[in-house]
Design a protein around this motif. Structure first.
Motif, PDB file in Angstrom:
ATOM      1  N   SER A 145      -5.151  84.182 -75.746  1.00  0.00           N
ATOM      2  CA  SER A 145      -5.050  85.279 -74.657  1.00  0.00           C
ATOM      3  C   SER A 145      -3.942  86.234 -75.085  1.00  0.00           C
ATOM      4  CB  SER A 145      -4.651  84.693 -73.250  1.00  0.00           C
ATOM      5  OG  SER A 145      -3.504  83.546 -73.632  1.00  0.00           O
ATOM      6  N   THR A 146      -3.857  87.300 -74.576  1.00  0.00           N
ATOM      7  CA  THR A 146      -2.864  88.220 -74.918  1.00  0.00           C
ATOM      8  C   THR A 146      -1.470  87.575 -74.527  1.00  0.00           C
ATOM      9  OG1 THR A 146      -2.852  89.172 -72.554  1.00  0.00           O
ATOM     10  CG2 THR A 146      -4.354  90.034 -73.884  1.00  0.00           C
ATOM     11  N   ASN A 147      -0.619  88.014 -75.347  1.00  0.00           N
ATOM     12  CA  ASN A 147       1.149  87.570 -75.338  1.00  0.00           C
ATOM     13  C   ASN A 147       1.419  87.631 -73.910  1.00  0.00           C
ATOM     14  OD1 ASN A 147       1.004  86.923 -77.794  1.00  0.00           O
ATOM     15  ND2 ASN A 147       1.941  88.853 -78.638  1.00  0.00           N
ATOM     16  N   ASP A 148       0.911  88.814 -73.093  1.00  0.00           N
ATOM     17  CA  ASP A 148       1.428  88.862 -71.978  1.00  0.00           C
ATOM     18  C   ASP A 148       0.922  87.676 -70.941  1.00  0.00           C
ATOM     19  OD1 ASP A 148       2.713  90.814 -70.956  1.00  0.00           O
ATOM     20  OD2 ASP A 148       1.096  92.051 -69.960  1.00  0.00           O
ATOM     21  N   ALA A 149      -0.148  87.381 -71.135  1.00  0.00           N
ATOM     22  CA  ALA A 149      -0.562  86.130 -70.183  1.00  0.00           C
ATOM     23  C   ALA A 149       0.011  84.733 -70.639  1.00  0.00           C
ATOM     24  CB  ALA A 149      -2.225  86.022 -70.204  1.00  0.00           C
ATOM     25  N   LEU A 150       0.389  84.565 -71.902  1.00  0.00           N
ATOM     26  CA  LEU A 150       1.050  83.216 -72.178  1.00  0.00           C
ATOM     27  C   LEU A 150       2.014  82.621 -71.273  1.00  0.00           C
ATOM     28  CD1 LEU A 150       1.160  83.565 -76.029  1.00  0.00           C
ATOM     29  CD2 LEU A 150      -0.377  82.244 -74.848  1.00  0.00           C
ATOM     30  N   LYS A 154      -4.853  89.074 -62.170  1.00  0.00           N
ATOM     31  CA  LYS A 154      -6.366  88.381 -62.445  1.00  0.00           C
ATOM     32  C   LYS A 154      -6.005  87.804 -63.743  1.00  0.00           C
ATOM     33  CE  LYS A 154      -9.257  90.797 -59.101  1.00  0.00           C
ATOM     34  NZ  LYS A 154     -10.134  91.583 -58.941  1.00  0.00           N
ATOM     35  N   LEU A 155      -5.546  88.355 -64.543  1.00  0.00           N
ATOM     36  CA  LEU A 155      -5.287  87.834 -66.029  1.00  0.00           C
ATOM     37  C   LEU A 155      -4.340  86.774 -66.014  1.00  0.00           C
ATOM     38  CD1 LEU A 155      -5.795  88.319 -69.357  1.00  0.00           C
ATOM     39  CD2 LEU A 155      -3.551  89.547 -69.181  1.00  0.00           C
ATOM     40  N   PHE A 156      -3.315  86.906 -65.345  1.00  0.00           N
ATOM     41  CA  PHE A 156      -2.154  85.695 -65.181  1.00  0.00           C
ATOM     42  C   PHE A 156      -3.007  84.716 -64.247  1.00  0.00           C
ATOM     43  CE2 PHE A 156       1.714  89.173 -65.643  1.00  0.00           C
ATOM     44  CZ  PHE A 156       0.983  89.280 -66.628  1.00  0.00           C
ATOM     45  N   GLN A 157      -3.581  84.812 -63.066  1.00  0.00           N
ATOM     46  CA  GLN A 157      -4.306  83.891 -62.518  1.00  0.00           C
ATOM     47  C   GLN A 157      -5.090  83.017 -63.309  1.00  0.00           C
ATOM     48  OE1 GLN A 157      -6.133  86.381 -59.402  1.00  0.00           O
ATOM     49  NE2 GLN A 157      -4.377  85.546 -58.062  1.00  0.00           N
ATOM     50  N   GLU A 158      -5.999  83.512 -64.225  1.00  0.00           N
ATOM     51  CA  GLU A 158      -6.823  82.646 -64.857  1.00  0.00           C
ATOM     52  C   GLU A 158      -6.134  82.201 -65.974  1.00  0.00           C
ATOM     53  OE1 GLU A 158     -10.474  81.632 -66.918  1.00  0.00           O
ATOM     54  OE2 GLU A 158      -9.851  82.462 -64.944  1.00  0.00           O
TER      55      GLU A 158
END
Length: 186
Positions: free
Chosen positions: A123-128, A164-168
């Motif tokens: 995933s993107t660094n933002d979501a880690l 939504k990205l962070f929830q996933e």
């Protein structure tokens, strides 16, 4: 049936029972305002509790797509209960240090799990996910790294995408933890 197979099945069964107990506890939890835990984070909180992480608060993340202001990102806060005597003497440095050490135990227990999970992710660094420090006594929040940059979000559309990205990412971490928890002895 081999002894090892019997042992592994018994351990999984015991862990499943512990997770089911935690799920039932989470169904009955509410905050000081009487609000129940968000549906989208219940399973995460349950597995944290089954793994003996004391959770203090959580959020499933919300986008207020229905017209409200603001948004929130998913998180789970781990916070050891205050040591006995703290309420009577909040200036006691020894009790404060004891509290820090208790929270540190939880941090040291979850860090390798988080590292293993993040190594598997594309995933993107933002979501880690990472651990964000909370307060003076070593509590921490498990949340996406991108939460730190949330003040830079300029549109509702961007907030919805990030949420939504962070929830996933949190959902996948929850699945990872359940798998680890149920298979820890095999």
């Amino acid at each position: 049936m081999s002894e090892k197979f019997k042992m592994e099945n018994r351990n999984i069964s015991e862990e499943l029972q512990k997770l089911d107990v935690a799920r039932k506890e989470v169904e009955n939890l509410s905050d000081k305002l009487g609000l129940k835990i968000d549906q989208g984070i219940k399973e995460t909180v349950a597995v944290f509790r089954a793994m003996d992480f004391p959770t203090e608060s959580s959020c499933a993340g919300h986008t207020n797509e229905s017209g409200g202001e603001g948004y929130g990102f998913p998180y789970v806060r781990v916070y050891a209960p205050a040591p006995q005597g703290w309420a009577e003497d909040k200036t006691n440095k020894e009790l404060g240090e004891k509290w820090k050490q208790e929270n540190l135990k939880f941090r040291l227990k979850i860090e390798p799990l988080l590292e293993e999970f993040n190594k598997m992710r594309t995933s993107t660094n933002d979501a880690l996910l990472h651990l964000d420090n909370m307060g003076l006594f070593g509590a921490f929040t498990v949340e996406s790294i991108g939460v730190k940059n949330s003040k830079k979000i300029t549109s509702k559309e961007e907030a919805v995408v990030k949420t939504k990205l962070f929830q996933e990412e949190m959902r996948l971490f929850t699945e990872f933890l359940i798998n680890k928890f149920l298979n820890k002895n095999s």
